[in-house]
Scaffold this active site. Structure first.
Site, PDB file in Angstrom:
ATOM      1  CE1 TYR A  80       9.495 -29.436 -23.109  1.00  0.00           C
ATOM      2  CE2 TYR A  80      10.965 -27.812 -21.812  1.00  0.00           C
ATOM      3  CZ  TYR A  80      10.497 -29.143 -22.091  1.00  0.00           C
ATOM      4  OH  TYR A  80      10.872 -30.227 -21.455  1.00  0.00           O
ATOM      5  CG  MET A 106      13.371 -27.508 -13.821  1.00  0.00           C
ATOM      6  SD  MET A 106      12.610 -29.060 -13.153  1.00  0.00           S
ATOM      7  CE  MET A 106      11.057 -28.583 -13.436  1.00  0.00           C
ATOM      8  CE  LYS A 115      15.976  -7.465   1.981  1.00  0.00           C
ATOM      9  NZ  LYS A 115      14.744  -6.529   2.045  1.00  0.00           N
ATOM     10  NE  ARG A 126       7.820  -2.919   2.642  1.00  0.00           N
ATOM     11  CZ  ARG A 126       8.936  -3.013   2.271  1.00  0.00           C
ATOM     12  NH1 ARG A 126       9.306  -3.678   1.065  1.00  0.00           N
ATOM     13  NH2 ARG A 126      10.060  -2.655   2.930  1.00  0.00           N
TER      14      ARG A 126
END
Length: 367
Positions: free
Chosen positions: A257, A304, A32, A128
């Site tokens: 930043y 990013m 998956k 779940r």
């Protein structure tokens, strides 16, 4: 090319063979989430060639993609909610999980020319997915138009082998299996074990185990089970990137930043051409890259598309050089475990979050 994931398919095969031998039973290879970021189809084919008996995916579309790639092995899709295209699953011989009476009804309704192959998902304590409150309402009538080929559940704490909940779930699972057998389904595939249970809980192997993270060579939990090396697993993924820029920077220079960190001495900084858009965790602190035979730790916040590492004043690195962000650790480089710890998360998240703009390259051997 600015970055790449190199996947060692021989490592995948080694891990599948090792885990199947450890389990002593059938093995479902969990592919998956694009095979945990390693690449759905190539990994699925490698797992099958190494002896995997089943493939497991979360989503029906993942199973369909495997069929469209020409893969004929048994496939189980277990997160297929009511409203899904069950007819398509039946047409393509894809096994589906059922965790509610509503899902069973829809699957039954879709079973026209041939019966759907169903694995009943039962909740034994994970709270779940799986039948829980509706379990006592299930009757043979609900199952008359489908072929029940399996029953399964999922451990919540298999990576904590000493926990009593594991025994409680095992006992609950056995009880639920007996109920299905009472309906006449006496030859169902029982599967409960994930990677951690495959390695540490042989009593839970039953007819098949489901191996996810361990198949990719990573430990389900480094703290409780040990690392890849101690488990004889071979990490399959190496992440590399190019340095966009190397430059000399004086001491006390703020980086990134928010100026959250500054250089502590005159040094060389390397700008790596990957960022959180590619899956590099923004909060990572204490990881970095392997450059010119040594570790270089990240400095400042991840951006990013890029992040910065402190190469050291004596570094011979140059703009355009390639660095290893993580690998199997055999040369001293950072590992997915290291990046997980540095990001307050787990190795699973590190490998699965590598974004689609980073190409996957497949090799027989990475090292």
């Amino acid at each position: 090319m600015r970055a790449e994931v190199i996947v060692d398919l021989s490592a995948i095969k080694h891990n599948v063979e090792l885990l199947k031998k450890t389990a002593g039973t059938k093995l479902l290879a969990v592919v998956k989430a694009d095979a945990y970021g390693h690449g759905l189809v190539p990994v699925a084919k490698a797992a099958i060639s190494a002896g995997a008996d089943y493939l497991g995916v979360a989503l029906l579309e993942e199973a369909i993609a495997l069929r469209e790639a020409g893969i004929e092995a048994p496939i189980l899709a277990w997160l297929v909610q009511p409203g899904s295209d069950f007819k398509k699953a039946i047409e393509l011989d894809i096994d589906v999980a059922a965790a509610s009476l509503k899902a069973l009804q829809e699957i039954s309704d879709a079973s026209e020319s041939k019966k759907a192959r169903v694995h009943l998902e039962v909740d034994t304590g994970m709270t779940r997915g799986g039948f829980l409150s509706e379990w006592d309402q299930l009757t043979a009538e609900h199952l008359k138009n489908v072929e029940v080929v399996g029953i399964f559940s999922h451990f919540a704490r298999a990576d904590e082998p000493g926990e009593a909940q594991n025994d409680e779930q095992l006992a609950r699972f056995n009880d639920m299996v007996e109920r299905v057998r009472s309906f006449g389904f006496t030859n169902v595939i029982r599967h409960l074990s994930n990677s951690a249970a495959t390695i540490k809980n042989h009593a839970a192997a039953f007819d098949m185990v489901r191996t996810g993270i361990a198949m990719y060579g990573l430990s389900p939990d480094v703290k409780t089970l040990g690392n890849s090396q101690s488990l004889a697993l071979r990490p399959a993924m190496q992440l590399r990137a190019a340095m966009y820029l190397v430059k000399d920077v004086p001491a006390d220079t703020p980086v990134g930043y928010g100026a959250s960190e500054s250089t502590t001495a005159d040094t060389k900084l390397g700008v790596i051409a990957m960022g959180y858009a590619d899956g590099i965790p923004r909060i990572a602190h204490g990881a970095g890259v392997w450059s010119a035979g040594k570790k270089a730790f990240s400095i400042g916040r991840v951006s990013m598309d890029q992040f910065v590492v402190d190469l050291g004043a004596q570094s011979k690195a140059q703009s355009g050089d390639w660095v290893v962000i993580f690998g199997n650790g055999s040369h001293g480089e950072f590992t997915a475990d290291d990046w997980g710890a540095a990001s307050q998360t787990i190795n699973y998240e590190i490998v699965t979050r590598i974004g689609p703009r980073v190409p996957r390259i497949y090799a027989a051997h990475v090292y």
